[in-house]
Design a protein around this motif. Structure first.
Motif, PDB file in Angstrom:
ATOM      1  N   ALA A   1     -15.968  -7.983 -15.304  1.00  0.00           N
ATOM      2  CA  ALA A   1     -16.390  -9.177 -16.038  1.00  0.00           C
ATOM      3  C   ALA A   1     -16.491 -10.304 -15.024  1.00  0.00           C
ATOM      4  O   ALA A   1     -15.510 -11.007 -14.758  1.00  0.00           O
ATOM      5  CB  ALA A   1     -15.405  -9.520 -17.151  1.00  0.00           C
ATOM      6  N   SER A   2     -17.664 -10.460 -14.436  1.00  0.00           N
ATOM      7  CA  SER A   2     -17.824 -11.496 -13.423  1.00  0.00           C
ATOM      8  C   SER A   2     -17.613 -12.888 -14.001  1.00  0.00           C
ATOM      9  O   SER A   2     -17.258 -13.819 -13.267  1.00  0.00           O
ATOM     10  CB  SER A   2     -19.207 -11.402 -12.779  1.00  0.00           C
ATOM     11  N   ALA A   3     -17.801 -13.047 -15.324  1.00  0.00           N
ATOM     12  CA  ALA A   3     -17.570 -14.348 -15.947  1.00  0.00           C
ATOM     13  C   ALA A   3     -16.106 -14.741 -15.892  1.00  0.00           C
ATOM     14  O   ALA A   3     -15.773 -15.930 -15.952  1.00  0.00           O
ATOM     15  CB  ALA A   3     -18.050 -14.336 -17.398  1.00  0.00           C
ATOM     16  N   ALA A   4     -15.208 -13.774 -15.784  1.00  0.00           N
ATOM     17  CA  ALA A   4     -13.782 -14.075 -15.661  1.00  0.00           C
ATOM     18  C   ALA A   4     -13.392 -14.467 -14.250  1.00  0.00           C
ATOM     19  O   ALA A   4     -12.283 -14.952 -14.029  1.00  0.00           O
ATOM     20  CB  ALA A   4     -12.952 -12.870 -16.094  1.00  0.00           C
TER      21      ALA A   4
ATOM     22  N   VAL B   1      -7.665  -7.528 -19.611  1.00  0.00           N
ATOM     23  CA  VAL B   1      -7.788  -7.025 -18.243  1.00  0.00           C
ATOM     24  C   VAL B   1      -9.035  -7.635 -17.618  1.00  0.00           C
ATOM     25  O   VAL B   1      -9.945  -8.094 -18.312  1.00  0.00           O
ATOM     26  CB  VAL B   1      -7.883  -5.476 -18.210  1.00  0.00           C
ATOM     27  N   TYR B   2      -9.068  -7.631 -16.275  1.00  0.00           N
ATOM     28  CA  TYR B   2     -10.222  -8.153 -15.544  1.00  0.00           C
ATOM     29  C   TYR B   2     -11.298  -7.090 -15.348  1.00  0.00           C
ATOM     30  O   TYR B   2     -12.445  -7.427 -15.030  1.00  0.00           O
ATOM     31  CB  TYR B   2      -9.789  -8.690 -14.186  1.00  0.00           C
TER      32      TYR B   2
ATOM     33  N   THR C   1     -21.217   0.564 -11.386  1.00  0.00           N
ATOM     34  CA  THR C   1     -20.576  -0.659 -11.858  1.00  0.00           C
ATOM     35  C   THR C   1     -21.343  -1.244 -13.024  1.00  0.00           C
ATOM     36  O   THR C   1     -22.578  -1.363 -12.973  1.00  0.00           O
ATOM     37  CB  THR C   1     -20.484  -1.705 -10.725  1.00  0.00           C
ATOM     38  N   VAL C   2     -20.607  -1.621 -14.061  1.00  0.00           N
ATOM     39  CA  VAL C   2     -21.184  -2.238 -15.254  1.00  0.00           C
ATOM     40  C   VAL C   2     -20.512  -3.590 -15.461  1.00  0.00           C
ATOM     41  O   VAL C   2     -19.287  -3.655 -15.585  1.00  0.00           O
ATOM     42  CB  VAL C   2     -20.988  -1.353 -16.506  1.00  0.00           C
ATOM     43  N   ASP C   3     -21.303  -4.648 -15.474  1.00  0.00           N
ATOM     44  CA  ASP C   3     -20.771  -5.998 -15.698  1.00  0.00           C
ATOM     45  C   ASP C   3     -20.781  -6.267 -17.205  1.00  0.00           C
ATOM     46  O   ASP C   3     -21.811  -6.589 -17.787  1.00  0.00           O
ATOM     47  CB  ASP C   3     -21.621  -7.028 -14.963  1.00  0.00           C
ATOM     48  N   VAL C   4     -19.616  -6.141 -17.820  1.00  0.00           N
ATOM     49  CA  VAL C   4     -19.522  -6.252 -19.280  1.00  0.00           C
ATOM     50  C   VAL C   4     -19.780  -7.686 -19.743  1.00  0.00           C
ATOM     51  O   VAL C   4     -20.501  -7.925 -20.719  1.00  0.00           O
ATOM     52  CB  VAL C   4     -18.139  -5.774 -19.754  1.00  0.00           C
ATOM     53  N   VAL C   5     -19.163  -8.655 -19.076  1.00  0.00           N
ATOM     54  CA  VAL C   5     -19.372 -10.075 -19.395  1.00  0.00           C
ATOM     55  C   VAL C   5     -19.807 -10.745 -18.102  1.00  0.00           C
ATOM     56  O   VAL C   5     -18.973 -11.101 -17.266  1.00  0.00           O
ATOM     57  CB  VAL C   5     -18.096 -10.735 -19.955  1.00  0.00           C
TER      58      VAL C   5
ATOM     59  N   ARG D   1     -13.817  -1.687 -22.962  1.00  0.00           N
ATOM     60  CA  ARG D   1     -14.726  -2.826 -23.128  1.00  0.00           C
ATOM     61  C   ARG D   1     -14.085  -3.928 -23.966  1.00  0.00           C
ATOM     62  O   ARG D   1     -14.184  -5.113 -23.642  1.00  0.00           O
ATOM     63  CB  ARG D   1     -16.032  -2.368 -23.785  1.00  0.00           C
ATOM     64  N   ASP D   2     -13.443  -3.537 -25.056  1.00  0.00           N
ATOM     65  CA  ASP D   2     -12.793  -4.527 -25.921  1.00  0.00           C
ATOM     66  C   ASP D   2     -11.709  -5.285 -25.162  1.00  0.00           C
ATOM     67  O   ASP D   2     -11.556  -6.509 -25.334  1.00  0.00           O
ATOM     68  CB  ASP D   2     -12.193  -3.837 -27.147  1.00  0.00           C
ATOM     69  N   ALA D   3     -10.961  -4.588 -24.330  1.00  0.00           N
ATOM     70  CA  ALA D   3      -9.890  -5.233 -23.569  1.00  0.00           C
ATOM     71  C   ALA D   3     -10.460  -6.236 -22.564  1.00  0.00           C
ATOM     72  O   ALA D   3      -9.893  -7.313 -22.356  1.00  0.00           O
ATOM     73  CB  ALA D   3      -9.053  -4.180 -22.854  1.00  0.00           C
ATOM     74  N   ILE D   4     -11.590  -5.894 -21.966  1.00  0.00           N
ATOM     75  CA  ILE D   4     -12.228  -6.828 -21.034  1.00  0.00           C
ATOM     76  C   ILE D   4     -12.759  -8.042 -21.773  1.00  0.00           C
ATOM     77  O   ILE D   4     -12.585  -9.187 -21.323  1.00  0.00           O
ATOM     78  CB  ILE D   4     -13.360  -6.113 -20.266  1.00  0.00           C
TER      79      ILE D   4
END
Length: 331
Positions: A100-103, A84-85, A128-132, A76-79
């Motif tokens: 991270a769909s925001a990326a 990473v994407y 699937t979990v969208d982190v950001v 999570r921190d890396a995303i």
């Protein structure tokens, strides 16, 4: 028909198709060749459990740049740091995909499809979990793309107007700075306050939008100050025919054919898009690289404006003295 007009007619007949072909190549080639190329992707979990996942991902030769993490928190921190994407996290309940769909919504969608296909082949399902995530007002990122790419047009217009009006030196620099600041605030007012496309700090976003416009307008006005009005067309062509299609705004730089993705990040549209994503969705991580790229473009452009004005003034001041000496010699 006079020879001059004949040459102009031939030039138009030849140059227009060449420019059309160049524009088609610049926009259609990256779109037609969109695919992952060393796309940063994380894999998290116990080494014994993630070995099989890594092996399957590495079967797509050249598609992913695998980063290994110990657990879900590290992934999570890396995303969130934009290292990473996304990441495939192996848990006792089965694999999970963090995105991270925001990326880049297109990248997140691709990762979902790729990982889901592999899981389906093994008879499992992936959660699937969208982190950001992208803002609810712009789930597909279409409004974000529409908000950042027109800044190139605004920058070209500002640089061209300053040149056509004959502003030089400090006055030209002041006009470019003022216009870019207003463009940044207007764009932030529309994209953030009205449409809700941007979700970061308002003033930071306005500064990034203004700096993006200044990088383009400075380049246009600076090149025109050095080589004449032809600089408007040359700088504008670089920004529009290379900067916009190579920016990766609709996907990601790693999804473009090489070396388009790398070139795009060295041009204002690509650097501006990356920086705006960082400050709007990822608390400014990472922002140093694209911020320096935009700053260098703006600084070099404004420096060229001042240099061109100084050279012009020097040339103008030397001409009367030369004419005086010639008249004296004749007399």
């Amino acid at each position: 028909m006079p020879a001059t007009q004949t040459r102009r007619l031939i030039a138009v007949v030849v140059l227009v198709p060449v420019l059309a072909a160049l524009a088609l190549w610049a926009f259609a080639w990256p779109a037609a060749r969109t695919a992952p190329r060393d796309l940063p992707l994380g894999v998290a979990g116990p080494p014994a459990a993630t070995a099989q996942v890594e092996k399957r991902l590495e079967q797509r030769e050249g598609a992913f740049d695998i980063h290994r993490y110990a657990d879900e928190a590290a992934a999570r921190d890396a995303i969130e740091d934009r290292t990473v994407y996304g990441a495939v996290v192996v848990t006792p309940q089965g694999p999970e995909l963090f995105t991270a769909s925001a990326a880049g919504p297109a990248v997140a969608q691709f990762l979902q499809q790729a990982v889901a296909q592999q899981a389906a082949a093994e008879g499992t399902q992936v959660r699937t979990v969208d982190v950001v995530a992208t803002p609810a007002s712009d789930p597909r990122g279409a409004a974000f793309n529409a908000a950042v790419l027109p800044l190139a047009l605004a920058g070209i217009a500002a640089g061209a107007v300053v040149t056509v009006l004959g502003l030089r030196g400090v006055r030209a620099v002041a006009a470019l700075l003022g216009a870019s600041a207003l463009v940044g605030m207007a764009a932030a007012g529309i994209a953030h306050s009205w449409l809700g496309v941007l979700t970061g700090d308002w003033w930071t976003e306005a500064a990034v939008l203004g700096l993006s416009a200044l990088a383009v307008s400075g380049a246009v006005a600076g090149l025109a100050a050095l080589i004449g009005t032809a600089g408007i067309g040359l700088a504008g062509a670089v920004v529009m025919l290379l900067g916009n299609p190579f920016s990766g705004a609709t996907s990601a730089p790693q999804m473009l054919p090489e070396p388009a993705g790398a070139i795009g990040q060295w041009l204002p549209p690509g650097a501006g898009t990356t920086l705006l994503r960082s400050v709007s969705y990822f608390d400014g991580a990472p922002a140093t690289g694209p911020a320096l790229t935009l700053t260098w473009w703006a600084a070099l452009g404004l420096g060229a404006v001042l240099l061109g004005s100084a050279l012009r003034a020097r040339k103008a001041s030397s001409e009367p003295a030369t004419d005086g000496r010639e008249l004296a010699a004749v007399g």
